[in-house]
Design a protein around this motif. Structure first.
Motif, PDB file in Angstrom:
ATOM      1  N   THR A 166      -9.292 -15.056  -8.272  1.00 23.13           N
ATOM      2  CA  THR A 166     -10.397 -15.717  -8.970  1.00 23.13           C
ATOM      3  C   THR A 166     -11.581 -14.744  -9.075  1.00 23.13           C
ATOM      4  OG1 THR A 166      -9.621 -17.744  -7.930  1.00 23.13           O
ATOM      5  CG2 THR A 166     -11.731 -17.859  -9.033  1.00 23.13           C
ATOM      6  N   PHE A 167     -11.733 -13.909  -8.056  1.00 23.39           N
ATOM      7  CA  PHE A 167     -12.804 -12.911  -8.032  1.00 23.39           C
ATOM      8  C   PHE A 167     -14.157 -13.565  -8.359  1.00 23.39           C
ATOM      9  CE2 PHE A 167      -9.011 -10.236  -9.386  1.00 23.39           C
ATOM     10  CZ  PHE A 167      -8.742  -9.820  -8.101  1.00 23.39           C
ATOM     11  N   ASP A 168     -14.491 -14.545  -7.532  1.00 23.52           N
ATOM     12  CA  ASP A 168     -15.689 -15.376  -7.785  1.00 23.52           C
ATOM     13  C   ASP A 168     -16.673 -15.270  -6.617  1.00 23.52           C
ATOM     14  OD1 ASP A 168     -17.241 -17.264  -9.129  1.00 23.52           O
ATOM     15  OD2 ASP A 168     -16.275 -18.965  -8.140  1.00 23.52           O
ATOM     16  N   PRO A 169     -17.252 -14.089  -6.350  1.00 22.99           N
ATOM     17  CA  PRO A 169     -17.153 -12.816  -7.070  1.00 22.99           C
ATOM     18  C   PRO A 169     -16.157 -11.865  -6.380  1.00 22.99           C
ATOM     19  CG  PRO A 169     -18.940 -12.669  -5.507  1.00 22.99           C
ATOM     20  CD  PRO A 169     -18.312 -14.033  -5.315  1.00 22.99           C
ATOM     21  N   ILE A 170     -15.847 -10.759  -7.075  1.00 29.38           N
ATOM     22  CA  ILE A 170     -15.081  -9.666  -6.456  1.00 29.38           C
ATOM     23  C   ILE A 170     -15.937  -9.067  -5.337  1.00 29.38           C
ATOM     24  CG2 ILE A 170     -15.908  -7.898  -8.127  1.00 29.38           C
ATOM     25  CD1 ILE A 170     -12.903  -6.822  -7.937  1.00 29.38           C
ATOM     26  N   HIS A 171     -15.274  -8.645  -4.248  1.00 26.27           N
ATOM     27  CA  HIS A 171     -16.038  -8.111  -3.104  1.00 26.27           C
ATOM     28  C   HIS A 171     -15.317  -6.903  -2.494  1.00 26.27           C
ATOM     29  CE1 HIS A 171     -13.128 -10.270  -0.633  1.00 26.27           C
ATOM     30  NE2 HIS A 171     -13.444 -11.430  -1.208  1.00 26.27           N
ATOM     31  N   HIS A 172     -15.921  -6.332  -1.456  1.00 29.61           N
ATOM     32  CA  HIS A 172     -15.355  -5.110  -0.875  1.00 29.61           C
ATOM     33  C   HIS A 172     -14.020  -5.350  -0.158  1.00 29.61           C
ATOM     34  CE1 HIS A 172     -19.432  -2.948  -1.207  1.00 29.61           C
ATOM     35  NE2 HIS A 172     -18.577  -2.401  -2.047  1.00 29.61           N
ATOM     36  N   GLY A 173     -13.744  -6.578   0.228  1.00 25.89           N
ATOM     37  CA  GLY A 173     -12.427  -6.885   0.805  1.00 25.89           C
ATOM     38  C   GLY A 173     -11.340  -6.657  -0.238  1.00 25.89           C
ATOM     39  N   HIS A 174     -11.566  -7.170  -1.465  1.00 26.79           N
ATOM     40  CA  HIS A 174     -10.611  -6.943  -2.561  1.00 26.79           C
ATOM     41  C   HIS A 174     -10.502  -5.445  -2.872  1.00 26.79           C
ATOM     42  CE1 HIS A 174     -12.236 -11.063  -4.045  1.00 26.79           C
ATOM     43  NE2 HIS A 174     -11.021 -11.293  -3.602  1.00 26.79           N
ATOM     44  N   LEU A 175     -11.666  -4.818  -2.980  1.00 25.50           N
ATOM     45  CA  LEU A 175     -11.704  -3.448  -3.508  1.00 25.50           C
ATOM     46  C   LEU A 175     -11.093  -2.445  -2.545  1.00 25.50           C
ATOM     47  CD1 LEU A 175     -15.230  -3.839  -5.036  1.00 25.50           C
ATOM     48  CD2 LEU A 175     -13.136  -3.366  -6.338  1.00 25.50           C
ATOM     49  N   ARG A 176     -11.413  -2.608  -1.256  1.00 28.53           N
ATOM     50  CA  ARG A 176     -10.841  -1.692  -0.268  1.00 28.53           C
ATOM     51  C   ARG A 176      -9.319  -1.863  -0.221  1.00 28.53           C
ATOM     52  NH1 ARG A 176     -11.769   3.097   0.636  1.00 28.53           N
ATOM     53  NH2 ARG A 176      -9.868   3.512   1.755  1.00 28.53           N
ATOM     54  N   SER A 177      -8.859  -3.118  -0.288  1.00 24.17           N
ATOM     55  CA  SER A 177      -7.410  -3.374  -0.291  1.00 24.17           C
ATOM     56  C   SER A 177      -6.773  -2.729  -1.514  1.00 24.17           C
ATOM     57  CB  SER A 177      -7.115  -4.878  -0.325  1.00 24.17           C
ATOM     58  OG  SER A 177      -7.644  -5.500   0.805  1.00 24.17           O
ATOM     59  N   ALA A 178      -7.427  -2.836  -2.660  1.00 17.20           N
ATOM     60  CA  ALA A 178      -6.871  -2.292  -3.905  1.00 17.20           C
ATOM     61  C   ALA A 178      -6.668  -0.774  -3.777  1.00 17.20           C
ATOM     62  CB  ALA A 178      -7.798  -2.616  -5.079  1.00 17.20           C
ATOM     63  N   ILE A 179      -7.660  -0.096  -3.262  1.00 16.16           N
ATOM     64  CA  ILE A 179      -7.565   1.358  -3.143  1.00 16.16           C
ATOM     65  C   ILE A 179      -6.497   1.749  -2.123  1.00 16.16           C
ATOM     66  CG2 ILE A 179      -8.819   3.394  -2.284  1.00 16.16           C
ATOM     67  CD1 ILE A 179     -11.181   2.438  -3.872  1.00 16.16           C
ATOM     68  N   GLU A 180      -6.505   1.066  -0.988  1.00 11.39           N
ATOM     69  CA  GLU A 180      -5.526   1.406   0.048  1.00 11.39           C
ATOM     70  C   GLU A 180      -4.102   1.162  -0.447  1.00 11.39           C
ATOM     71  OE1 GLU A 180      -6.149   0.745   3.995  1.00 11.39           O
ATOM     72  OE2 GLU A 180      -8.158   1.579   3.857  1.00 11.39           O
ATOM     73  N   LEU A 181      -3.922   0.086  -1.192  1.00 11.64           N
ATOM     74  CA  LEU A 181      -2.589  -0.231  -1.705  1.00 11.64           C
ATOM     75  C   LEU A 181      -2.097   0.829  -2.673  1.00 11.64           C
ATOM     76  CD1 LEU A 181      -2.665  -4.032  -2.491  1.00 11.64           C
ATOM     77  CD2 LEU A 181      -1.155  -2.825  -0.906  1.00 11.64           C
ATOM     78  N   ARG A 182      -2.959   1.202  -3.596  1.00 16.24           N
ATOM     79  CA  ARG A 182      -2.529   2.187  -4.591  1.00 16.24           C
ATOM     80  C   ARG A 182      -2.152   3.495  -3.913  1.00 16.24           C
ATOM     81  NH1 ARG A 182      -3.261   5.970  -8.653  1.00 16.24           N
ATOM     82  NH2 ARG A 182      -5.247   6.812  -7.930  1.00 16.24           N
ATOM     83  N   GLU A 183      -2.953   3.881  -2.916  1.00 16.28           N
ATOM     84  CA  GLU A 183      -2.640   5.126  -2.204  1.00 16.28           C
ATOM     85  C   GLU A 183      -1.360   4.980  -1.381  1.00 16.28           C
ATOM     86  OE1 GLU A 183      -7.141   6.951  -1.763  1.00 16.28           O
ATOM     87  OE2 GLU A 183      -6.169   6.129   0.012  1.00 16.28           O
TER      88      GLU A 183
END
Ligand code: ATP
Length: 223
Positions: A14-31
């Protein structure tokens, strides 16, 4: 051993709002998965929760502001184009048709979402379209429904790298850095007039302020 494929990770929310929990996970996952891209897909009309505090366009704009210039992270606004409940199965069907049968697609969900998977529309079909990756989330123990545990067990992969070697059908659970941040806590803080600094990127905080989102009364938000 099967060769690595082009790998797209799909992170919906939902990203209501997007936060650093989402963002840090996104970067770690891609790596960790060495994937070519990770797509953040804001839900237009989340089926299992009430109406979001920010509208779809505002949530999309916050995701765009959050990831601006981050290599490998992409915003995918396709759910906003469907004016009906945003079922993941429809999104993955569309992506599969677009990307072809060969692409490794991995759908990501946090442990809280996984615990509710049995309530999702055609949840078993998700595994025909993509791999499913669960990330453990601080404050949300893994407690899936028995039918989900039973269904996922034979699909469990030996390691995370296997996700990029098959187009769909695999299941894996992963523990990343765990930041106990949630969007509902951020909305509560704003409602109470408390700061959200360092919980969301500055660009997101600015948009929240600009649109006066999530407030009990239309007053200012402390920075
Ligand atoms: P809310 O508190 O309103 O339920 P949320 O913070 O859980 O929101 P969502 O947009 O509902 O955010 O979550 C999208 C996806 O991101 C879900 O799969 C969720 O489990 C995951 N997620 C949310 N917060 C985190 C976090 N801090 N770390 C890792 N994953 C997260």
């Amino acid at each position: 051993m099967t060769a690595a494929r082009h790998h797209t990770i799909v992170f919906g929310g939902t990203f209501d709002p997007i936060h650093h929990g989402h963002l840090r996970s996104a970067i770690e996952l891609r790596e960790a998965l060495a994937a070519e891209e990770l797509r953040l897909v804001p839900s237009h009309r989340p089926p299992l929760r009430g109406a979001p505090g920010a509208d779809s366009k505002q949530r999309l704009a916050m995701v765009e502001a959050a990831i601006a210039g981050t290599p490998g992270l992409v915003v995918d606004g396709r759910e906003l184009l469907r004016d009906r409940p945003s079922y993941t199965v429809d999104t993955l069907r569309q992506m599969r048709a677009e990307f072809g049968e060969d692409r490794a697609l991995t759908w990501v969900m946090g442990s809280d979402a996984y615990n509710q998977l049995h309530r999702w529309q055609q949840w078993q079909s998700l595994f025909e379209l993509a791999n499913v990756l669960v990330i453990e989330r601080a404050d949300f123990a893994l407690q899936p429904a028995a039918e989900v545990t039973e269904f996922c067990a034979p699909r469990r992969l030996a390691g995370a790298s296997e996700l990029g070697r098959q187009a769909a059908g695999g299941f894996y659970c992963m523990s990343l850095i765990q930041l106990p941040i949630s969007a509902s806590d951020i909305r509560d803080r704003i409602r109470c007039g408390r700061s959200i600094r360092y919980l969301v990127p500055d660009g997101v905080a600015e948009l929240i302020h600009h649109w006066a989102l999530y407030q009990a009364q239309p007053t200012g938000i402390p920075s």
